[in-house]
Scaffold this active site. Structure first.
Site, PDB file in Angstrom:
ATOM      1  N   ASP A  98      39.908  29.853  58.442  1.00  0.00           N
ATOM      2  CA  ASP A  98      41.345  29.665  58.285  1.00  0.00           C
ATOM      3  C   ASP A  98      42.036  30.269  59.501  1.00  0.00           C
ATOM      4  O   ASP A  98      41.745  31.398  59.881  1.00  0.00           O
ATOM      5  CB  ASP A  98      41.798  30.402  57.011  1.00  0.00           C
ATOM      6  N   ASP A 200      46.560  27.036  59.044  1.00  0.00           N
ATOM      7  CA  ASP A 200      47.541  27.454  58.048  1.00  0.00           C
ATOM      8  C   ASP A 200      48.984  27.216  58.485  1.00  0.00           C
ATOM      9  O   ASP A 200      49.353  27.527  59.628  1.00  0.00           O
ATOM     10  CB  ASP A 200      47.339  28.956  57.806  1.00  0.00           C
ATOM     11  N   GLU A 257      47.257  22.271  57.657  1.00  0.00           N
ATOM     12  CA  GLU A 257      48.080  22.330  56.445  1.00  0.00           C
ATOM     13  C   GLU A 257      49.467  21.834  56.829  1.00  0.00           C
ATOM     14  O   GLU A 257      50.182  22.511  57.569  1.00  0.00           O
ATOM     15  CB  GLU A 257      48.149  23.748  55.891  1.00  0.00           C
ATOM     16  N   HIS A 329      43.938  27.450  46.831  1.00  0.00           N
ATOM     17  CA  HIS A 329      44.345  28.788  46.409  1.00  0.00           C
ATOM     18  C   HIS A 329      45.856  28.921  46.238  1.00  0.00           C
ATOM     19  O   HIS A 329      46.332  29.979  45.836  1.00  0.00           O
ATOM     20  CB  HIS A 329      43.849  29.802  47.438  1.00  0.00           C
ATOM     21  N   ASP A 330      46.622  27.891  46.585  1.00  0.00           N
ATOM     22  CA  ASP A 330      48.078  27.922  46.398  1.00  0.00           C
ATOM     23  C   ASP A 330      48.520  27.107  45.189  1.00  0.00           C
ATOM     24  O   ASP A 330      49.690  27.143  44.809  1.00  0.00           O
ATOM     25  CB  ASP A 330      48.802  27.344  47.628  1.00  0.00           C
TER      26      ASP A 330
END
Ligand code: GLC
Ligand code: CA
Length: 552
Positions: A98, A200, A257, A329-330
């Site tokens: 990430d 990210d 993302e 994870h969000d």
């Protein structure tokens, strides 16, 4: 479009804090990931995306980086990371990490230096502004994590911008030194041998010129600020430069993302993800998220999901490649929020899996999704960790909103729903850790939902995911074939086809608790289904079938 290894791959996201705790201190770690690599290999995974493992004070669980070239102590050391990379490669898998470069931690030495004085040589590395005449924030932007997007610095008497938490100051991408330093960091990791990045919050790096107030139609002091910093014109200058200076120099795989990238703007989409000149190999788009009811009574808006996903399927045909996902994870757990995690738990988890897994693109599985992990409901906000929900709780209780009401939101929308430790077995803490306290509590349903018991059960969600992966790898058409939505006249039934040279697949999924009419005849042979028997006239609740027929 050309064949590429990453188009054929199946990816799996590891959130290391919650994956497996090898030294029993209650926190997942890199040795924990290493010890479970054989499980991922067994499942059929090709690429592991590791959520941040960098040194961090963990205000946002590693998405606030203090040192880009150190490993978080709780997770291990650089030697552990190198071993992880080797062991992943030894199993024929790949590892992407990430990359968080919209902001750093406020404890990063760059920021510590930047805030030390207005004259600091790194002052301009972050976004500093004077207060307005009345002392208030430079503009009316809210942070994505609630409250203002600005934090006052006593010492130097200016505000700094943070579109996420106060401990995540935004880097100033206008500054060339900042960009060059970030490029150097990226190259350093790629030279180490990692196979790529999940990038990210990258659509937020460009802020609107002049940082003006945004229109405010609400009574709130601070307004949602996406229009100020999300996929703003000019961002592609930075992204193209970044690509030239870093990604182009290495053989890597990237997924950005990309909140705010919308299929309505095909030129913009091409700039992000076009096969010829796009920045990334694929992006996580957001258009199919948030289409489920926010309170328990509301259901998934299946028509809207079909529309959003199909739009990207058609839009990228011949242009670029999709990243397919329903969890990360969000997000909350799909089986709970999008479906039914009680009576139809097993069928529904498989149906949702089938729905997205056979579209055109590279599928991502988020840890625990493959066993149908569910949302949780802890009683007290103290039992939660997510900075965004903790901020929200503080803000709402200050307004006098009752505890129960706030917790409804935390339960239905909070990110900790998907961050509880992975449930490996029926042992203490679901086999995640031997510690008395884990960093976030384990979902109490680990006795019913865990890897061990599902491994042994051919009708489990896990066995189904393993088969889905196998099937996808068996047929070229499921990777490269074109997508076509089929209208069957029932909103809750999602049917699409994949067309290849030699064969055609029909994926038929009933996303409801009622049976619906569906004509079996003419679709070919069922190669995978979540029911033992197929009715020729209807799909039962949450029934999912994959048909194959050879082209004549
Ligand atoms: C991304 C991450 C999220 C994080 C945020 C700030 O959206 O996925 O977890 O909180 O960026 O880094
Ligand atoms: Ca540990």
């Amino acid at each position: 479009m050309s064949k590429k290894w990453w188009k054929e791959a199946v990816c799996y996201q590891v959130y290391p804090r919650s994956f497996y705790d090898a030294n029993n201190d209650g926190i997942g770690d890199l040795q924990g990931v290493i010890s479970k690599l054989d499980y991922l290999k067994w499942l059929g995974i090709d690429v592991i995306w590791l959520s941040p493992m960098y040194d961090s004070p963990n205000d946002d669980n590693g998405y606030d980086i203090r040192d880009y070239k150190e490993i978080m102590e709780e997770f291990g050391s650089m030697a552990d990371f190198d071993q992880l990379l080797d062991e992943v490669h030894a199993r024929g898998m790949k590892l992407i990490i990430d990359l968080v470069i919209n902001h750093t931690s406020d404890e990063h030495e760059w920021f510590v230096e930047s805030r030390s004085s207005k004259e600091s040589e790194k002052r301009d590395w972050y976004i500093w502004r004077d207060a307005q005449a009345d002392g208030s924030e430079p503009n009316n932007w809210a942070s994505i994590f609630n409250g203002p997007a600005w934090e006052w610095d006593e010492k130097t008497e200016q505000y700094y911008m943070h579109i996420f938490s106060t401990k995540q100051p935004d880097l100033n991408w206008e500054n060339k030194e900042v960009r060059d330093t970030l490029y150097e960091t990226m190259n350093w990791w790629m030279n180490k041998g990692i196979d790529g990045f999940r990038v990210d919050a990258i659509s937020h790096i460009k802020k609107i010129d002049g940082l003006p107030d945004l229109p405010n139609e609400t009574e709130e002091t601070f307004v949602e600020s996406f229009d100020g910093h999300m996929n703003r014109p000019g961002i592609h200058d930075y992204l193209q430069e970044m690509k030239r200076e870093t990604l182009d120099q290495h053989d890597v795989f990237t997924v950005g993302e990309a909140n705010g990238v919308r299929m309505e703007n095909p030129d913009d989409v091409a700039a992000w993800v076009g096969e010829n000149n796009g920045v990334f190999n694929m992006v996580f788009q957001f258009e199919h998220l948030g289409l489920w009811g926010k309170d328990a009574e509301q259901k998934l808006d299946v028509a809207a999901v079909k529309e959003a996903l199909s739009k990207w399927q058609y839009g990228l045909e011949g242009l670029g490649w999709n990243a397919l996902f329903i969890e990360n994870h969000d997000q909350t757990r799909a089986v709970s929020s999008w479906g039914n995690d009680e009576e139809y738990w097993n069928l529904c988890a498989k149906a949702l899996g089938t729905m997205y897994f056979f579209m055109k693109g590279t599928p991502f599985i988020y840890q625990g999704q493959e066993i149908g992990m569910t949302n949780v409901q802890f009683d007290s906000i103290e039992e939660y960790d997510d900075v965004s929900m903790r901020n929200y709780y503080k803000q709402e209780s200050a307004k006098g909103v009752p505890h129960e009401e706030i917790m409804q939101v935390v339960w239905s929308q909070g990110r900790d729903n998907s961050r509880t430790p992975l449930q490996w077995s029926t042992e203490k803490n679901g086999g995640f850790s031997q510690a008395d306290n884990t960093w976030l509590k384990v979902n109490p349903n680990y006795r019913e939902i865990n890897v061990d018991s599902q491994k042994a059960d051919p009708s489990s969600i896990l066995s189904f995911y393993r088969k889905m992966i196998e099937v996808r790898k068996q047929y070229d058409t499921l990777v490269y074939g074109t997508y076509q939505l089929r209208d069957v006249g029932v909103e809750e039934v999602f049917v699409y086809e994949r067309h290849g040279q030699d064969d055609t697949f029909t994926i038929a999924v009933n996303l409801s608790e009622e049976a619906h009419r569906f004509e079996h005849e003419g679709n070919g042979t069922i190669i995978l289904s979540n029911y033992d028997e197929a009715d020729s006239q209807q799909l039962k609740p949450y029934e999912a079938r994959i048909y194959r027929k050879t082209n004549s």
